[in-house]
Write a protein that holds these residues in place. Structure first.
Motif, PDB file in Angstrom:
ATOM      1  N   LEU A  68       0.836  -1.195   0.000  1.00  0.00           N
ATOM      2  CA  LEU A  68       0.000   0.000   0.000  1.00  0.00           C
ATOM      3  C   LEU A  68       0.873   1.248   0.000  1.00  0.00           C
ATOM      4  O   LEU A  68       0.651   2.176  -0.784  1.00  0.00           O
ATOM      5  N   VAL A  69       1.874   1.283   0.869  1.00  0.00           N
ATOM      6  CA  VAL A  69       2.782   2.433   0.931  1.00  0.00           C
ATOM      7  C   VAL A  69       3.474   2.620  -0.414  1.00  0.00           C
ATOM      8  O   VAL A  69       3.529   3.727  -0.953  1.00  0.00           O
ATOM      9  N   HIS A  70       3.975   1.540  -0.960  1.00  0.00           N
ATOM     10  CA  HIS A  70       4.679   1.615  -2.240  1.00  0.00           C
ATOM     11  C   HIS A  70       3.739   2.125  -3.333  1.00  0.00           C
ATOM     12  O   HIS A  70       4.110   2.998  -4.124  1.00  0.00           O
ATOM     13  N   ASN A  71       2.513   1.621  -3.381  1.00  0.00           N
ATOM     14  CA  ASN A  71       1.556   2.057  -4.399  1.00  0.00           C
ATOM     15  C   ASN A  71       1.169   3.527  -4.228  1.00  0.00           C
ATOM     16  O   ASN A  71       0.988   4.242  -5.214  1.00  0.00           O
ATOM     17  N   LEU A  72       1.040   3.975  -2.989  1.00  0.00           N
ATOM     18  CA  LEU A  72       0.708   5.379  -2.750  1.00  0.00           C
ATOM     19  C   LEU A  72       1.828   6.293  -3.239  1.00  0.00           C
ATOM     20  O   LEU A  72       1.568   7.393  -3.735  1.00  0.00           O
ATOM     21  N   PRO A  80       1.455  14.018   0.616  1.00  0.00           N
ATOM     22  CA  PRO A  80       1.828  13.329   1.849  1.00  0.00           C
ATOM     23  C   PRO A  80       0.739  13.369   2.921  1.00  0.00           C
ATOM     24  O   PRO A  80       0.628  12.456   3.726  1.00  0.00           O
ATOM     25  N   LYS A  81      -0.089  14.401   2.892  1.00  0.00           N
ATOM     26  CA  LYS A  81      -1.183  14.468   3.865  1.00  0.00           C
ATOM     27  C   LYS A  81      -2.215  13.384   3.587  1.00  0.00           C
ATOM     28  O   LYS A  81      -2.719  12.739   4.513  1.00  0.00           O
ATOM     29  N   LEU A  82      -2.511  13.149   2.306  1.00  0.00           N
ATOM     30  CA  LEU A  82      -3.438  12.070   1.950  1.00  0.00           C
ATOM     31  C   LEU A  82      -2.832  10.707   2.248  1.00  0.00           C
ATOM     32  O   LEU A  82      -3.540   9.784   2.654  1.00  0.00           O
ATOM     33  N   VAL A  83      -1.530  10.581   2.056  1.00  0.00           N
ATOM     34  CA  VAL A  83      -0.864   9.319   2.386  1.00  0.00           C
ATOM     35  C   VAL A  83      -1.030   9.040   3.875  1.00  0.00           C
ATOM     36  O   VAL A  83      -1.354   7.922   4.278  1.00  0.00           O
ATOM     37  N   GLN A  84      -0.839  10.062   4.704  1.00  0.00           N
ATOM     38  CA  GLN A  84      -1.014   9.888   6.148  1.00  0.00           C
ATOM     39  C   GLN A  84      -2.445   9.474   6.472  1.00  0.00           C
ATOM     40  O   GLN A  84      -2.666   8.556   7.258  1.00  0.00           O
ATOM     41  N   ILE A  85      -3.424  10.105   5.851  1.00  0.00           N
ATOM     42  CA  ILE A  85      -4.830   9.767   6.096  1.00  0.00           C
ATOM     43  C   ILE A  85      -5.108   8.329   5.689  1.00  0.00           C
ATOM     44  O   ILE A  85      -5.776   7.585   6.405  1.00  0.00           O
TER      45      ILE A  85
END
Length: 103
Positions: A68-72, A80-85
């Motif tokens: 998931l992290v890699h795909n984001l 980065p704010k959406l990644v955190q959410i």
């Protein structure tokens, strides 16, 4: 002619964009306001670091979260704010540290 009663999905508060609401209501560190050009980053070199950090935070290996992290990070425009959410359901209170503190 058929007529419809009630509210459309756009008018109904239950169907609002939750991410936009969270972006307005959550507080984020200033470091997340800086833009990063991910075209200059070799994401494959980050895979070991992502795996290590996910294991540290969760206490176990989790390929789903790692992917998931890699795909984001592979998206054209990374917010980065959406990644955190989007990672908060998986990493809970450790998400901000995972996002912006490199250990």
């Amino acid at each position: 002619m058929a007529s419809f009663r009630g509210a459309s999905a756009g008018q109904d508060g239950r169907f609002t964009n939750k991410e936009k609401k969270l972006l307005r209501t959550m507080s984020f560190p200033e470091v997340l306001d800086r833009a990063v050009d991910f075209k200059k980053v070799k994401l494959e070199s980050l895979r070991p670091w992502i795996a290590k950090r996910v294991t540290e935070v969760l206490g176990l290996e989790d390929e789903v979260v790692e992917n998931l992290v890699h795909n984001l990070l592979e998206e054209e425009e990374v917010n980065p704010k959406l990644v955190q959410i989007q990672l908060t359901p998986f990493l809970a209170q450790e998400t901000p540290e995972f996002i912006w503190i490199a250990k």
